[in-house]
Design a protein around this motif. Sequence first.
Motif, short mmCIF file in Angstrom:
data_model
loop_
_atom_site.label_atom_id
_atom_site.label_comp_id
_atom_site.label_asym_id
_atom_site.label_seq_id
_atom_site.Cartn_x
_atom_site.Cartn_y
_atom_site.Cartn_z
N HIS A 47 0.85 -1.20 0.00
CA HIS A 47 0.00 0.00 0.00
C HIS A 47 0.88 1.24 0.00
O HIS A 47 1.95 1.27 0.61
N ASP A 87 6.08 3.26 6.69
CA ASP A 87 4.70 2.80 6.46
C ASP A 87 4.00 3.65 5.40
O ASP A 87 3.29 4.61 5.73
N ASN A 88 4.04 3.44 4.21
CA ASN A 88 4.68 2.29 3.60
C ASN A 88 5.40 2.70 2.32
O ASN A 88 5.34 2.03 1.30
N GLU A 148 -5.49 1.53 2.39
CA GLU A 148 -5.16 0.47 3.36
C GLU A 148 -5.35 0.97 4.79
O GLU A 148 -5.93 0.28 5.63
N GLU A 149 -4.93 2.20 5.02
CA GLU A 149 -5.01 2.74 6.38
C GLU A 149 -6.47 2.95 6.83
O GLU A 149 -6.73 3.15 8.00
N ASP A 196 4.58 -4.56 3.65
CA ASP A 196 4.06 -3.44 4.43
C ASP A 196 5.00 -3.19 5.60
O ASP A 196 5.01 -3.96 6.56
N MET A 197 5.78 -2.13 5.53
CA MET A 197 6.80 -1.73 6.49
C MET A 197 8.00 -2.68 6.42
O MET A 197 8.11 -3.63 7.20
ZN LIG Z 1 1.01 0.04 6.59
#
Ligand SMILES: [Zn+2]
Length: 563
Positions: free
Chosen positions: A273, A298-299, A331-332, A359-360
């Motif tokens: 994302h 992120d991210n 996504e968030e 992701d991260m």
């Molecule tokens: Zn994330």
Amino acid sequence: MHFINRILLLFVFSFWLVSCSTSSKVPLTNDELSSKLKTHILTLASDEFEGREAGTEGEKKASDYISKEFKKIGLSKKGTDGYLQEFSFTEGAKLGSSNQLIVNVKRYSLNNDFYPLPYSSNGIITGYVVRVGHGIVDEQLKRNDYLGTGNINKKIFVIESGTPDGNNPHGKFGEWTDLRKKIDVAIAKGALAVIFINSDSTQENPKADWNFRISPSTIPVLFAKGEAAKVLKDSIVTNCTLGTEIEKVEKKGHNVIGYVDNGAAHTIVIGAHYDHLGYGDEGSLYRGEKAIHNGADDNASGTGALIELARYVKASGMKNNNYLFMAFSGEEKGLLGSNYFVKHPTIDLKSVSYMLNMDMVGRLKPDEKILIINGSGTTPRWKGLLDSVTVDNIKLKETESGVGPSDHTSFYLQDIPVLHFFSGTHPDYHKPSDDEDKINYPGAVSITNIIKNILQKTDSPDKLVFSKTNDSNNEDAPKFKVTLGVVPDYAFEGEGMRIDGVTDDRPAAKAGLEPGDVVIQLGEHKVLDMMSYMKALSKFSKGETTKVKVIRNHQEIEKDITF
Ligand SMILES: [Zn+2]
């Protein structure tokens, strides 16, 4: 042009041609990869991109940047509009001009004296006012605040928003901290509208939180404060007019989708994302002044790796699968982009062999060098394969479940094997301080190389076999005493809680609930949205049996369920 010159030109041109082809075929060195990642993260996490919140200008800048990179690499467009796949979501509300409160011919001002609440429907009501205390009717508590109120049908009810014991959700009146419960009682008693007031300064006023998806009740509901509340509470009110007009704001998010079409039977999906929290209105863990949440780890880190994996695959010569590169938005806000894609896929989902989600991946701890890989149980193939991956002494810490707080869950719920790569949390998570200068580039390079390794090892025409995992400790409401064992659909806008996934051997599965079912009642508690679902859940204890009502194919079904 002179003959000699022509030969020379031809020579230069063919040299250029070869150099392009050969140079693009040679994978980047780690240093080159590191500097590419730095360019992506510096750009995406810059203040100019304003934290890339879905539906904002910052998101647009980021999707433009990613599209340009995909184009440079030569990916073909696999969105619904070029590389882009647009999806809409509602967020926030705009208050219309007919919000009003007039008491005894005095007009009060919006926000200063009153504001509509998220439970409100739209409407203008004129009528007589009745006061019903805290509006509580509870046999168990032997309490009825409507006693002695006479004929209150078709009137405007003034109700205290708090509870007699200080609005304590775990107190004796815990259930009545839920304003919806008071509204439902008021509606049942014939209320035309409800005005909440709060006479207890130790208790908080109800929030007008428009970000929470709350489905409205059938009557106008507002909160009055200050002088307006005082008049409504203490004075003789001969007449009252109120109006509520709330318009949900529809926003657009954009997935960015590029494709390497090798004409193969199966496709590998690689995703990350690219959206983040913007100025932190929603989902921020930061309590200071409004600030850009740059989201370097992120991210932007995963998005950078996504772009570089596209470059690698395009140049790699691996032809046994097609490759779909997806930068998700939303996504968030609840996996909105990936959830939308799996329900509106631009390729045949049945042809997807597996999905990798980054992701991260930018904050690998240099001393520990532990990379968390979630989803190792989603195909038998992962175990042996991950054991064989050795890159830069990175230790792989696997968890089996395919369900987790990121986009791979949307694919797992479609019975697609997944892996989620995660370098671990850190103190800057979901804060403005998640900045580029804290990125561990050697770590990000190693993680990207690990993923390349996995792609090489799965470069075969065989589609991976899916296996369901035990997701019990990853689903809906870990904090509660009991859970149903389902994954909610956070994108669902209708009334109730729509189930996206059902975990084996958990209450919902045992009761025979299925993905797609919409839970509308749990015991005596109506479920109208995520909030009321979580509230209903908190009412039950382990071992308790009750009835659950769901809508399935427009039919109402009732089942016994044991927690
Ligand atoms: Zn994330």
